[in-house]
Each structure stands twice: as C-alpha cells, then as structure tokens.
Design a protein around this motif. Structure first.
Motif, short mmCIF file in Angstrom:
data_model
loop_
_atom_site.label_atom_id
_atom_site.label_comp_id
_atom_site.label_asym_id
_atom_site.label_seq_id
_atom_site.Cartn_x
_atom_site.Cartn_y
_atom_site.Cartn_z
N LEU A 176 43.75 13.87 -72.25
CA LEU A 176 43.20 13.57 -73.26
C LEU A 176 41.91 12.67 -72.74
O LEU A 176 42.00 11.80 -72.03
CB LEU A 176 44.17 12.37 -73.87
N HIS A 220 43.01 18.75 -73.85
CA HIS A 220 44.08 18.82 -74.80
C HIS A 220 43.19 18.39 -76.27
O HIS A 220 43.23 19.08 -77.18
CB HIS A 220 45.16 18.07 -74.68
N SER A 221 42.74 17.21 -76.03
CA SER A 221 41.99 16.53 -77.19
C SER A 221 40.80 15.77 -76.44
O SER A 221 41.30 15.11 -75.44
CB SER A 221 42.71 15.63 -78.07
N TYR A 260 33.97 18.42 -75.37
CA TYR A 260 34.77 19.08 -76.49
C TYR A 260 35.21 20.44 -76.23
O TYR A 260 35.83 21.19 -76.93
CB TYR A 260 33.96 18.92 -78.04
N ASN A 274 38.60 22.29 -76.43
CA ASN A 274 39.76 21.35 -76.95
C ASN A 274 40.77 22.27 -77.63
O ASN A 274 40.54 23.06 -78.48
CB ASN A 274 39.18 20.26 -77.89
N ARG A 275 42.12 22.02 -77.48
CA ARG A 275 43.11 22.69 -78.17
C ARG A 275 43.47 22.05 -79.54
O ARG A 275 43.72 22.68 -80.49
CB ARG A 275 44.16 22.76 -77.30
N VAL A 276 43.68 20.71 -79.55
CA VAL A 276 44.25 19.99 -80.66
C VAL A 276 43.23 19.42 -81.69
O VAL A 276 43.19 19.45 -82.90
CB VAL A 276 45.60 19.00 -80.34
N ALA A 277 42.35 18.33 -81.16
CA ALA A 277 41.49 17.56 -81.82
C ALA A 277 40.33 17.30 -81.14
O ALA A 277 40.44 16.84 -79.93
CB ALA A 277 42.31 16.46 -82.08
N CYS A 278 39.33 17.31 -81.63
CA CYS A 278 37.88 16.77 -81.32
C CYS A 278 37.54 15.36 -82.13
O CYS A 278 37.46 15.47 -83.45
CB CYS A 278 36.94 17.87 -81.57
N CYS A 312 41.98 24.03 -83.59
CA CYS A 312 41.55 22.59 -83.07
C CYS A 312 40.84 21.91 -84.17
O CYS A 312 39.93 22.50 -85.10
CB CYS A 312 40.46 22.66 -82.06
N LEU A 324 43.59 9.87 -80.65
CA LEU A 324 43.94 10.74 -79.55
C LEU A 324 45.53 10.89 -79.00
O LEU A 324 46.10 11.98 -78.81
CB LEU A 324 43.24 10.67 -78.08
N ALA A 370 47.15 12.61 -82.03
CA ALA A 370 46.70 14.19 -81.52
C ALA A 370 47.95 14.56 -80.70
O ALA A 370 48.45 15.57 -80.63
CB ALA A 370 45.67 14.54 -81.12
#
Length: 474
Positions: A119, A186-187, A215, A218-222, A244, A305, A308
């Motif tokens: 993260l 991940h994020s 960024y 990124n897989r889940v969250a920006c 994402c 984060l 996420a």
C-alpha cells in the motif's frame, strides 16, 4: 522466498550508484546474490571511506570520487534515489542500452511470489505521517505490517528479511518513483502536489508525472485528494488493472466513492454496501492527533488505503487513537504566559508551511532558511490574515520579507541577520515580544534547514530548547 524475476544474478555486472542509506544495502544484497558489484560515489569523505571499507571487506569494488564514469561491462545500474537523471553516468548508461533501477525497483523485482502486497503513499507533504497512521491502523486490525521505504526502513530489508508480513505500508518519494518503472501497488495514494524538488525533476510536469507513477497498475484503489485536482488528474491518466477504483478523500461531506468528514466524524462512502445511500462511521476528528486540517486529510488517506485492503471500521478508529506523530511535526512544545509554542520544523516547503499556518488563528511566525528555488507570495497572501507578526531567520529570509511587504504590509517583521548557535533563542525571544495571550508562536520555516542546522530535527530541537529556556525564566 521462491523464484525471482531475475533468476540468474551470478556474475551479472551491476554498478551501484551512490553509497548511503540505500546504496550500501543494495550492494550487499546484490553481492550476496552472486553479482559482480562495483559501487561508484561522487564523494570521498570520511563517512564514504568507512562505508567503502565495509563493502570492500566483502569483495565489492568501490570507486570513490568518481560517480560520472560507467564501469566497463556494466549490465545494470542500481542508483540511490537522490541521483539526478541528467548525471553523466546515466547518460552513458542510456547510450549503452543499460537499464537503470532504483533501490525500490530492486526490492520490487526481488519479491517472492507469495510476498506481501504494497500500500503506497506519495505526495509533496504528509507522506511519513500518513504511512505511520496506515501502519497503526493495519496493526490494529491484527495484520503483520511495517512502515517502510522513504521512511527509513529499507524496502530491501523488508522484502528479503526473515520476518513475514501480510501487507507493507510504503512511503515513496518522487525520486524513488522515477527509478521504479515496474512497481505495481495493491492500492496507492497521492496526498497532494505542490512545487518541490523542481531542480531535480526539471519541471512541475515531470515532478507530477513521477508522483503519478505510483498509480500505475494499481489493483484495488487509487486514492486522491478531492481538494487537489492535480491528484485526480493523475488517477485519470494512470493505466490500472480492470476494476480498480478512484477513491477521493475530502475535509467536507463525502460524495459516493469518497471518505470525508460529517459533523466531526470521519466517514466512509466508498467501501460500504450501497454507497449512494449509506455511510460508515470510522472515527471522530478528536481521534486524530493532532486534529489540524491537513492531519485529518492524512488520516482520511490512510483510512482509505486500509479500507481498500479490507480493514474493519473499528481498526481505523483504534489505529488512529494509537498513533503518535514524529517529533517536529506540528508538535506543541509549551505554553508560556498564555502563548502556545509549536514546533513544525518539518515544514520545509511552502505547501507544508501553509498547512501548518492554517491550523491556528493568530500566529507569530518564525520562518526562513534555504528556499530551494521556492517563492512565497502565494503562501503569504493566503496566510496574511492569521499573522500577528513574523520573525525571519536564515539565508533566504529576504524572499519571505519581500513577500510579507507585498501581501501583509501591516504585519510587524523582525529580520534576524545572524546564523550563530544563539540565533534560534533570539528568534524565540523576539517572537515572545510580538505575541499576545491566545497567540501561537509557530516555527514553520517553509525552507530547508541546512544553511544553519544539520537538518530539520536539529532546527526543531533548537526551537524547543529556546522555548524551555523562556519557560524557565517566565
């Protein structure tokens, strides 16, 4: 650790650019993997010679005082993050078709197949505090984690050490991101963007571009800052994995897919069922230490984060309550005769100083040092109404004095033309003379410290010592 991306390091000729906190561990790791390592370093001082002797004892070649020449046969360069991209060594490497990695890139490439996700946090200001908050929240959720990266704990140590982690909270500077092309978090969060290190990057656009690399993939969250459109623009430009999400944080009421503040409560409208109708309470503003606006923003980014990564709401509250900020970050030193004295020596640029000044209503401001090419008109114009007075120190204090004359001509200014060890005590004494009960004397220099002090820590220590001397005599 399992298989690695570069499986055969044996005999690979690697040049490590720079000694210091990243170069020495990188050289040791590469040597341990069987690479033939040469370290080049611009400097040739006592510290460099001691580090060189340590590496040479292992069988690493070290060239001191020559960081410009590409060693013969170099197949890869691993550079300290602070080395500028326009250095002759890198020009020679590019002409020879040699890849250039930073220590973060090396750590990313050396991860095992089952290693902990990252993260990541970057931004002009607030990175360290946010990463520490994030680690505190993750620990409160029972996860094995560590705050690593630009924060002082080597990513190489975290990736290759014996300790097993569930997730890593990673602070990344723009320098590190420039040299980490294959990093995929991940994020990740970009907290804010303001002019900084432009001498290194060459332009604001290049600086923002390097920040935005966090960024990529990124897989889940920006996570972006709703109040800083440039951070949202970087999310829009990023090439991320399918699914994402862009997650905003705001000090106002959050829209769907955002975290924000409602009536003194930190709330989540991003990681909840039916986010168009529902919001999840996470913590109270008073759970954030200190509850200054910019620090609440840091807490929201850390919470985003953590959420996420699937952390429950209770852990966000518990983690924020357990967090204690580092020294010299908007730290209350003492109250003397009804005046609060606050040390924010870490405010080494105008963006950080503006956030610090926004936390108080009536301020005697101690500022100055090395400007690093910064201008102060915007900072002073935005903060003028809060200023009771200003005491200026350091090499570039004239730039701040001129900005005060233009945008806050009614504010009394003391210009201290001295750099001796007693200068900070004199500054604090002048600030006391200008302050009235209810005011805050705030050290938020908006400048680097190296003209008068070894670092911002020493500058903050000098301020705290001067305040205690004042307290003793009060």
């Amino acid at each position: 650790m399992g298989s690695r991306e570069v499986t055969d390091w044996q005999g690979k000729r690697v040049t490590v650019a720079g000694l210091g906190v990243s170069g020495v561990p990188a050289a040791k790791v590469l040597h341990g993997l069987g690479a033939t390592v040469t370290v080049v370093n611009d400097g040739d001082d006592e510290r460099a010679r001691a580090q060189a002797a340590e590496l040479e004892a292992l069988g690493v070649t070290v060239r001191l005082g020559d960081g410009a020449t590409l060693p013969d046969g170099t197949e890869l360069i691993v550079t300290a993050p602070g080395w500028r991209p326009d250095k002759p060594l890198f020009t020679a490497a590019r002409e020879a078709g040699v890849e250039i990695w930073g220590d973060v890139e090396l750590a990313w490439r050396l991860r095992g197949p089952d290693s902990a996700p990252w993260l990541c946090v970057t931004g002009t200001n607030g990175k360290t505090t946010t990463v520490q908050m994030l680690a505190s929240i993750l620990k409160a959720a029972g996860l094995r984690t560590a705050a690593v990266g630009n924060i002082g704990v080597s990513l190489l140590d975290a990736v290759l050490g014996d300790e097993e982690y569930d997730v890593l909270a990673v602070e990344l500077s723009s320098y590190q991101l420039h040299w980490a092309p294959s990093l995929r978090a991940h994020s990740a969060a970009v907290l804010n963007l303001a002019p900084d290190h432009l001498d290194w990057h060459g332009s604001m656009e290049a600086y923002a571009r390097d920040k935005g690399r966090v960024y990529e993939g990124n897989r889940v969250a920006c996570v972006y800052n709703v109040a800083d459109k440039a951070t949202e623009d970087l999310v829009r430009e990023a090439d991320v994995e399918e699914g994402c999400r862009a997650i905003g944080f705001t000090l106002g009421t959050p829209a769907p897919s955002q975290l924000g503040v409602v009536e003194g409560i930190l709330v989540d409208r991003a990681f909840v069922e039916d986010r168009h109708k529902n919001a999840q309470e996470l913590a109270e503003v008073t759970d954030v230490n200190p509850p200054a606006p910019h620090n609440i923003a840091n807490a929201l980014a850390a919470a985003a984060l953590a959420r996420a990564f699937g952390v429950p709401p209770q852990a966000v509250r518990d983690g924020l309550r357990a967090f204690r900020p580092d020294a010299h970050r908007i730290a209350h030193v003492a109250d003397v005769a009804g005046v609060a004295y606050v040390d924010d020596s870490k405010a080494t640029n105008t963006h950080a100083a503006e956030a610090s000044l926004a936390a108080y209503e009536s301020i005697v401001w101690i500022a100055g040092g090395l400007a690093k090419g910064a201008t102060f008109d915007e900072l002073v114009a935005r903060s003028a109404k809060r200023l009771r007075g200003a005491v200026l120190i350091g090499a570039d204090r004239a730039l701040i004095r001129e900005a005060l004359a233009r945008h806050a001509p009614e504010v009394p200014v003391v210009d201290l033309d001295r750099t001796d060890t007693g200068a900070m005590l004199a500054a604090v004494q002048e600030a006391r003379r200008l302050a009235e009960p209810g005011d805050t004397v705030l050290l938020a220099p908006a400048c680097a410290s190296m003209d008068m002090f070894v670092n911002y820590n020493k500058r903050g220590d000098a301020f705290a010592a001067a305040v205690r001397e004042l307290e003793a005599g009060a």
